[in-house]
Design a protein around this motif. Structure first.
Motif, PDB file in Angstrom:
ATOM      1  N   GLU A  73       0.826  -1.212   0.000  1.00 29.80           N
ATOM      2  CA  GLU A  73       0.000   0.000   0.000  1.00 29.80           C
ATOM      3  C   GLU A  73       0.858   1.259   0.000  1.00 29.80           C
ATOM      4  OE1 GLU A  73      -4.175   0.028   1.452  1.00 29.80           O
ATOM      5  OE2 GLU A  73      -3.223  -1.002   3.154  1.00 29.80           O
TER       6      GLU A  73
ATOM      7  N   TRP B  97       2.144   1.715  -3.573  1.00 33.40           N
ATOM      8  CA  TRP B  97       1.071   2.213  -4.440  1.00 33.40           C
ATOM      9  C   TRP B  97       0.781   3.688  -4.160  1.00 33.40           C
ATOM     10  CZ3 TRP B  97      -3.239  -2.145  -4.375  1.00 33.40           C
ATOM     11  CH2 TRP B  97      -2.726  -3.285  -5.011  1.00 33.40           C
ATOM     12  N   ARG B  98       0.657   4.042  -2.887  1.00 34.10           N
ATOM     13  CA  ARG B  98       0.333   5.422  -2.530  1.00 34.10           C
ATOM     14  C   ARG B  98       1.418   6.388  -2.995  1.00 34.10           C
ATOM     15  NH1 ARG B  98      -0.345   4.378   2.301  1.00 34.10           N
ATOM     16  NH2 ARG B  98       1.722   4.912   3.085  1.00 34.10           N
TER      17      ARG B  98
ATOM     18  N   ASP C 257       0.736   9.152  -5.866  1.00 38.40           N
ATOM     19  CA  ASP C 257       0.898  10.556  -5.481  1.00 38.40           C
ATOM     20  C   ASP C 257       1.972  11.235  -6.325  1.00 38.40           C
ATOM     21  OD1 ASP C 257      -1.030  10.299  -3.536  1.00 38.40           O
ATOM     22  OD2 ASP C 257       0.364  10.199  -1.850  1.00 38.40           O
TER      23      ASP C 257
ATOM     24  N   SER D 211      -6.828   0.691   2.288  1.00 43.19           N
ATOM     25  CA  SER D 211      -7.194   2.095   2.203  1.00 43.19           C
ATOM     26  C   SER D 211      -8.054   2.344   0.976  1.00 43.19           C
ATOM     27  CB  SER D 211      -5.935   2.963   2.121  1.00 43.19           C
ATOM     28  OG  SER D 211      -5.288   2.765   0.871  1.00 43.19           O
TER      29      SER D 211
ATOM     30  N   THR E 291      -7.501   4.544  -1.238  1.00 39.30           N
ATOM     31  CA  THR E 291      -6.577   4.717  -2.365  1.00 39.30           C
ATOM     32  C   THR E 291      -6.249   3.372  -3.011  1.00 39.30           C
ATOM     33  OG1 THR E 291      -5.578   6.713  -1.430  1.00 39.30           O
ATOM     34  CG2 THR E 291      -4.261   5.476  -3.015  1.00 39.30           C
ATOM     35  N   SER E 292      -5.967   2.372  -2.180  1.00 39.19           N
ATOM     36  CA  SER E 292      -5.642   1.044  -2.704  1.00 39.19           C
ATOM     37  C   SER E 292      -6.858   0.392  -3.339  1.00 39.19           C
ATOM     38  CB  SER E 292      -5.097   0.156  -1.583  1.00 39.19           C
ATOM     39  OG  SER E 292      -3.861   0.646  -1.113  1.00 39.19           O
TER      40      SER E 292
END
Length: 217
Positions: free
Chosen positions: A139, A142-143, A147, A180, A182-183
């Motif tokens: 995660e 990925w974040r 971003d 999350s 986002t994920s």
């Protein structure tokens, strides 16, 4: 070129190069060899006698065998430079290679405890501390990528990095660990990507089963 793959429902390593061929429109013949069968290794060696009998395996038009998902991905990037399989920017490309290699060599707890089975639903199971630590690192990757490069995929456009993490998204769909937003959104985007969706659809229509992968204690 010819790509030897295992069952689409189970073979996470096969999924990665197949997605690259399909997404970038690179012509290839698909040869599916069922996993976990007495003749699996012999069937692979019959197609690629110069390799170790493993899938996925790329056999090029000169008969050269290239096995291992990341090696196949690098071979495609080298042979088809007109396609941005890696990001064009050098710094982004180094970053993409790093997170792809980390996926390739790491996350053993996730691999062992949350295997890929697209047809199954094992929601909430096997969320061991080691698995959760692997998921937290994924995660974070990925974040950071989303971003930094603005999405919708890890480095903007779909690339080798997304193909490397696509089987992780399949695992998350099956096991449904806490993630999350986002994920979760990235998993949804990746699942809807045409090549990924085609793989999922094919996996759902397969009839070959592997009993030990269809059961979760």
């Amino acid at each position: 070129m010819k790509l030897l793959i295992g069952d689409k429902n189970y073979s996470s390593w096969s999924m990665r190069p197949w997605l690259l061929f399909r997404h970038f429109g690179i012509a290839f013949d698909e040869v599916l060899i069922h996993l976990n069968q007495p003749g699996t290794n012999a069937a692979v060696l019959e197609q690629a006698p110069n390799g170790p009998g493993k899938i996925p395996c790329l056999i090029d038009d000169a008969g050269l065998a290239v096995w291992d998902s990341l090696a196949i991905a690098e071979t495609l990037a080298e042979r088809f430079p007109q396609h941005a399989l890696w990001p064009r920017d050098a710094a982004a490309r180094a970053h993409a290679r790093s997170v792809s290699a980390e996926m390739h060599s790491g996350f053993g707890e996730l691999r062992s405890n949350m295997w890929m089975n697209i047809r199954a639903s094992f929601a909430g199971k096997n969320a061991t501390p080691g698995v959760l630590a692997d998921i937290a690192r994924i995660e974070a990757i990925w974040r950071d990528c989303l971003d930094t490069y603005g999405g919708p995929f890890l480095f903007g456009e779909f690339s080798i990095a997304d193909a490397m993490y696509a089987p992780v998204a399949m695992r998350f769909r099956t096991w449904q660990p806490p993630l999350s937003e986002t994920s979760l959104a990235y998993v949804r985007r990746l699942s809807a990507q045409p090549a990924v969706k085609a793989w999922i659809d094919d996996a759902l229509s397969e009839t070959h089963t592997i009993a030990y992968l269809d059961e979760c204690p």
